[in-house]
Design a protein around this motif. Structure first.
Motif, PDB file in Angstrom:
ATOM      1  N   UNK A 197       0.624  60.580  52.085  1.00  0.00           N
ATOM      2  CA  UNK A 197       1.963  60.769  52.414  1.00  0.00           C
ATOM      3  C   UNK A 197       2.652  60.790  51.062  1.00  0.00           C
ATOM      4  N   UNK A 198       4.147  61.180  51.013  1.00  0.00           N
ATOM      5  CA  UNK A 198       4.710  61.183  49.609  1.00  0.00           C
ATOM      6  C   UNK A 198       4.541  62.335  49.097  1.00  0.00           C
ATOM      7  N   UNK A 199       4.860  62.568  47.622  1.00  0.00           N
ATOM      8  CA  UNK A 199       4.733  63.528  46.952  1.00  0.00           C
ATOM      9  C   UNK A 199       4.969  63.015  45.283  1.00  0.00           C
ATOM     10  N   UNK A 200       5.022  63.963  44.497  1.00  0.00           N
ATOM     11  CA  UNK A 200       5.106  63.864  42.979  1.00  0.00           C
ATOM     12  C   UNK A 200       4.673  64.887  42.217  1.00  0.00           C
ATOM     13  N   UNK A 201       4.353  64.686  40.970  1.00  0.00           N
ATOM     14  CA  UNK A 201       3.589  65.401  40.148  1.00  0.00           C
ATOM     15  C   UNK A 201       2.446  64.776  39.249  1.00  0.00           C
ATOM     16  N   UNK A 202       1.424  65.754  38.984  1.00  0.00           N
ATOM     17  CA  UNK A 202       0.336  65.193  38.238  1.00  0.00           C
ATOM     18  C   UNK A 202       0.423  65.950  36.739  1.00  0.00           C
ATOM     19  N   UNK A 203       0.746  65.221  35.866  1.00  0.00           N
ATOM     20  CA  UNK A 203       0.681  65.877  34.599  1.00  0.00           C
ATOM     21  C   UNK A 203      -0.645  65.838  33.707  1.00  0.00           C
ATOM     22  N   UNK A 204      -0.996  66.836  33.253  1.00  0.00           N
ATOM     23  CA  UNK A 204      -2.401  67.094  32.735  1.00  0.00           C
ATOM     24  C   UNK A 204      -2.470  67.850  31.439  1.00  0.00           C
ATOM     25  N   UNK A 205      -3.291  67.651  30.604  1.00  0.00           N
ATOM     26  CA  UNK A 205      -3.469  68.464  29.415  1.00  0.00           C
ATOM     27  C   UNK A 205      -3.530  70.122  29.745  1.00  0.00           C
ATOM     28  N   UNK A 206      -3.682  70.443  31.024  1.00  0.00           N
ATOM     29  CA  UNK A 206      -3.719  72.006  31.362  1.00  0.00           C
ATOM     30  C   UNK A 206      -2.361  72.408  31.824  1.00  0.00           C
ATOM     31  N   UNK A 207      -1.498  71.385  32.261  1.00  0.00           N
ATOM     32  CA  UNK A 207       0.004  71.538  32.712  1.00  0.00           C
ATOM     33  C   UNK A 207       0.143  70.695  33.999  1.00  0.00           C
ATOM     34  N   UNK A 208       1.203  71.130  34.593  1.00  0.00           N
ATOM     35  CA  UNK A 208       1.759  70.056  35.725  1.00  0.00           C
ATOM     36  C   UNK A 208       1.425  70.864  36.950  1.00  0.00           C
ATOM     37  N   UNK A 209       0.658  69.887  38.127  1.00  0.00           N
ATOM     38  CA  UNK A 209       0.581  70.213  39.324  1.00  0.00           C
ATOM     39  C   UNK A 209       1.542  69.412  40.385  1.00  0.00           C
ATOM     40  N   UNK A 210       2.159  70.329  40.969  1.00  0.00           N
ATOM     41  CA  UNK A 210       3.215  69.415  42.187  1.00  0.00           C
ATOM     42  C   UNK A 210       2.300  68.944  43.082  1.00  0.00           C
ATOM     43  N   UNK A 211       2.345  67.886  43.687  1.00  0.00           N
ATOM     44  CA  UNK A 211       1.537  67.463  44.877  1.00  0.00           C
ATOM     45  C   UNK A 211       2.379  67.045  45.950  1.00  0.00           C
ATOM     46  N   UNK A 212       1.999  67.344  47.000  1.00  0.00           N
ATOM     47  CA  UNK A 212       2.745  66.727  48.379  1.00  0.00           C
ATOM     48  C   UNK A 212       2.028  66.378  49.515  1.00  0.00           C
ATOM     49  N   UNK A 213       2.441  65.869  50.500  1.00  0.00           N
ATOM     50  CA  UNK A 213       1.638  65.475  51.554  1.00  0.00           C
ATOM     51  C   UNK A 213       0.642  66.400  52.215  1.00  0.00           C
TER      52      UNK A 213
ATOM     53  N   UNK B  91      -7.600  64.487  30.868  1.00  0.00           N
ATOM     54  CA  UNK B  91      -6.337  63.455  30.503  1.00  0.00           C
ATOM     55  C   UNK B  91      -5.191  63.797  31.371  1.00  0.00           C
ATOM     56  N   UNK B  92      -4.872  62.831  32.279  1.00  0.00           N
ATOM     57  CA  UNK B  92      -3.635  63.186  33.138  1.00  0.00           C
ATOM     58  C   UNK B  92      -2.824  61.959  33.654  1.00  0.00           C
ATOM     59  N   UNK B  93      -1.636  62.010  34.173  1.00  0.00           N
ATOM     60  CA  UNK B  93      -0.953  60.808  34.567  1.00  0.00           C
ATOM     61  C   UNK B  93      -0.387  61.193  35.987  1.00  0.00           C
ATOM     62  N   UNK B  94      -0.343  60.196  36.775  1.00  0.00           N
ATOM     63  CA  UNK B  94       0.436  60.562  38.243  1.00  0.00           C
ATOM     64  C   UNK B  94       2.092  60.048  38.059  1.00  0.00           C
ATOM     65  N   UNK B  95       2.844  60.737  38.463  1.00  0.00           N
ATOM     66  CA  UNK B  95       4.355  60.602  38.624  1.00  0.00           C
ATOM     67  C   UNK B  95       4.960  60.708  40.143  1.00  0.00           C
ATOM     68  N   UNK B  96       5.015  59.646  40.775  1.00  0.00           N
ATOM     69  CA  UNK B  96       5.553  59.851  42.226  1.00  0.00           C
ATOM     70  C   UNK B  96       7.013  60.263  42.328  1.00  0.00           C
ATOM     71  N   UNK B  97       7.286  60.483  43.369  1.00  0.00           N
ATOM     72  CA  UNK B  97       8.779  61.098  43.566  1.00  0.00           C
ATOM     73  C   UNK B  97       9.471  59.702  43.731  1.00  0.00           C
ATOM     74  N   UNK B  98      10.607  59.475  43.463  1.00  0.00           N
ATOM     75  CA  UNK B  98      11.333  58.130  43.510  1.00  0.00           C
ATOM     76  C   UNK B  98      11.742  57.777  45.251  1.00  0.00           C
ATOM     77  N   UNK B  99      11.947  58.962  45.947  1.00  0.00           N
ATOM     78  CA  UNK B  99      12.371  58.857  47.168  1.00  0.00           C
ATOM     79  C   UNK B  99      11.528  57.926  48.153  1.00  0.00           C
ATOM     80  N   UNK B 100      10.047  58.161  47.919  1.00  0.00           N
ATOM     81  CA  UNK B 100       9.032  57.544  48.760  1.00  0.00           C
ATOM     82  C   UNK B 100       7.750  57.090  48.065  1.00  0.00           C
ATOM     83  N   UNK B 101       7.386  56.132  48.481  1.00  0.00           N
ATOM     84  CA  UNK B 101       5.855  55.749  47.792  1.00  0.00           C
ATOM     85  C   UNK B 101       4.993  56.574  48.230  1.00  0.00           C
ATOM     86  N   UNK B 102       3.924  57.035  47.169  1.00  0.00           N
ATOM     87  CA  UNK B 102       2.795  58.016  47.222  1.00  0.00           C
ATOM     88  C   UNK B 102       1.566  57.276  47.717  1.00  0.00           C
ATOM     89  N   UNK B 103       1.216  57.517  48.852  1.00  0.00           N
ATOM     90  CA  UNK B 103      -0.042  56.968  49.447  1.00  0.00           C
ATOM     91  C   UNK B 103      -1.263  57.824  49.217  1.00  0.00           C
TER      92      UNK B 103
END
Length: 523
Positions: free
Chosen positions: A132-148, A159-171
């Motif tokens: 549940x939740x959503x956000x983006x995964x930033x990578x050396x290849x570009x950005x991946x939007x992610x959703x439930x 190499x990447x990092x996870x950035x959850x949406x501020x509205x709800x936690x990302x499970x």
């Protein structure tokens, strides 16, 4: 990956000079698997990608395991690992908690509300299911939007990092492999194209659309690698001279991508289909399957599912991420539960025949429309799947759907009864006639009925409901009415919700999974 992608600007021929507008050179980096003998991509950096300034040790989250001794089925409630309002910010990388693991695959769970540091797994690929939740995964290849409901597949060394949406936690339900994760080979042509019989195709796989350019100086990257720590793992933090997200273009067949479980098209049959038909990915000695709502077992004399079964070559892990799993009623299993079924134990749907043991130190929960299931040759005390919830119809439409479904079901009952009579009647021991709600002969086992445009199988939560689902009379309750329930049953008898739903990310060792010698599961 089975097909080629290109993003940004690259030179017309590989390994040739790629010039900046001011005449300087971009730095080409080859990222490839299996020693230049498998899939690869070429990335073009503004700075030298290998330039390091410093390094220090990173103490990894606890990765120790305990043996499953005595050997028992286990039940873990994942949501209890992260109670609401408990503690400070948590991220997907440093906050994940190991639930099950062995030498081939590790299953973790996390509820994240903060961005993660830059991270690279140098041990194997990662497949993360967003419960549940959503956000983006930033990578050396570009950005991946992610959703439930998204699977996020991250190749080793990305190499990447996870950035959850501020509205709800990302499970997130995290599958960490000791190998690569890819579509099953039987789905691919000899050139790597997904074939017509595969339950998904290239259009369902979504990679980065364009490069992500971030300017910056010294940047820390957290790296998980082989070492002397628990599970043969260790951690290091590299301080790179430039930010690694400085890629102006790339192309190739190796890159991160997302796949939503709602795009998985289940394979069905008149009789019960074995779990390999639900497979979505595979790694070394494990497979990942999606158990989603589908038309189930519509032969008039099919055996109600699931029949008792024992997989003697692998452990099975079921992640319950959505739906009303009536077959587990009374067992304590709910959304966010993981059930572990070790090799040499029997699986069945009845709570009277399958006891659930809860491990006090490893309890968790999750929520989603599919059930991810992992099968592996050994597991220790996780895996992921993806969902998309669709709003249900209003009360008026529900009533019309129920009435239409009831009439269609009765028509099928009459037709199937006539077909059985023409072929010589029912087998010995079957009642000659079981009156249905309309007085029509009872329906054979396995009838299906349409609900809101999708085919669903009536549930069988108990003896009385079994009789009703089969069109038989219950002596204690009188004539049976229309079959109850609108959800489809999963392969283990669990009910999936209306709409697209239910997946299980699992590891299955053996042919058609990956077969290996059984090792005792650990925590």
């Amino acid at each position: 990956m089975p097909y080629y992608r290109r993003a940004g600007h690259v030179p017309p021929k590989r390994h040739t000079q790629h010039r900046r507008p001011d005449g300087g050179l971009y730095y080409e980096e080859l990222v490839g698997e299996e020693g230049f003998s498998s899939d690869s991509s070429l990335l073009y950096h503004e700075g030298v990608p290998s330039a390091l300034v410093a390094a220090r040790t990173w103490e990894l989250p606890d990765a120790s395991t305990v043996a499953n001794s005595p050997l028992l089925p286990r039940h873990f409630r994942l949501h209890a690992l992260f109670p609401a309002g408990d503690g400070g910010p948590v991220d997907v990388v440093t906050g994940r908690r190991l639930v099950l693991g062995n030498a081939d695959v590790r299953l973790s769970y996390v509820v994240a509300d903060a961005p993660s540091p830059l991270y690279r797994n140098a041990i194997g690929d990662e497949c993360v299911y967003v419960e549940s939740g959503g956000g983006t995964v930033e990578t050396t290849f570009g950005v991946l939007p992610v959703r439930t409901g998204d699977y996020v597949v991250l190749p080793r060394g990305t190499t990447h990092r996870w950035v959850p949406d501020p509205d709800a936690p990302l499970r997130a339900y995290v599958i960490e492999a000791d190998s690569h994760i890819a579509p099953p080979k039987r789905y691919l042509s000899r050139y790597g194209q997904l074939l017509e019989h595969a339950p998904y195709c290239e259009r369902d796989l979504h990679g980065p659309a364009e490069p992500l350019l971030v300017s910056g100086g010294e940047t820390e990257v957290y790296i998980r690698h082989r070492g002397a720590g628990p599970g043969g793992q260790a951690g290091t933090v590299h301080v790179q001279q430039r930010h690694p997200f400085d890629v102006v273009g790339w192309d190739g067949c190796l890159y991160p991508y997302t796949f939503n479980i709602a795009d998985f098209e289940p394979i069905t049959g008149r009789l019960h289909q074995p779990p390999p038909v639900h497979q979505v990915f595979e790694g070394r000695n494990f497979v990942v399957c999606n158990f989603v709502p589908r038309k189930v077992d519509y032969h008039p004399l099919s055996v109600p599912v699931p029949y008792y079964h024992a997989n003697v070559d692998s452990d099975e892990v079921m992640f319950y991420c959505g739906g009303n799993y009536e077959a587990r009623r009374g067992s304590g299993i709910g959304q966010g539960s993981i059930s572990l079924h070790p090799a040499a134990t029997r699986m069945a749907r009845s709570r009277a025949r399958w006891s659930v043991r809860s491990a006090p130190s490893s309890s968790t929960s999750s929520r989603s429309w599919w059930t991810p299931s992992v099968r592996s040759n050994s597991a220790s005390p996780g895996s992921g799947a993806r969902t998309r919830a669709t709003p249900g119809p209003g009360p008026g439409r529900q009533g019309r759907d129920r009435e239409r479904s009831r009439k269609q079901l009765l028509r099928r009952r009459r037709g199937l009864w006539r077909a059985v009579r023409r072929r010589g009647g029912l087998p010995p021991g079957r009642p000659a006639a079981a009156a249905g709600a309309s007085g029509a002969p009872g329906a054979p086992v396995g009838l299906v009925r349409p609900v809101r445009g999708l085919l669903r199988v009536p549930g069988r939560p108990g003896r009385g409901a079994d009789r009703a689902a089969h069109g038989q009379s219950d002596p204690a309750r009188g004539p049976a009415g229309p079959p109850a329930g609108t959800g489809a049953l999963g392969p283990d008898g669990a009910r999936c919700p209306p709409g697209r739903g239910g997946g299980t990310a699992g590891a299955d060792a053996g042919r058609g999974g990956a077969r290996g010698a059984g090792r005792p599961p650990a925590r």
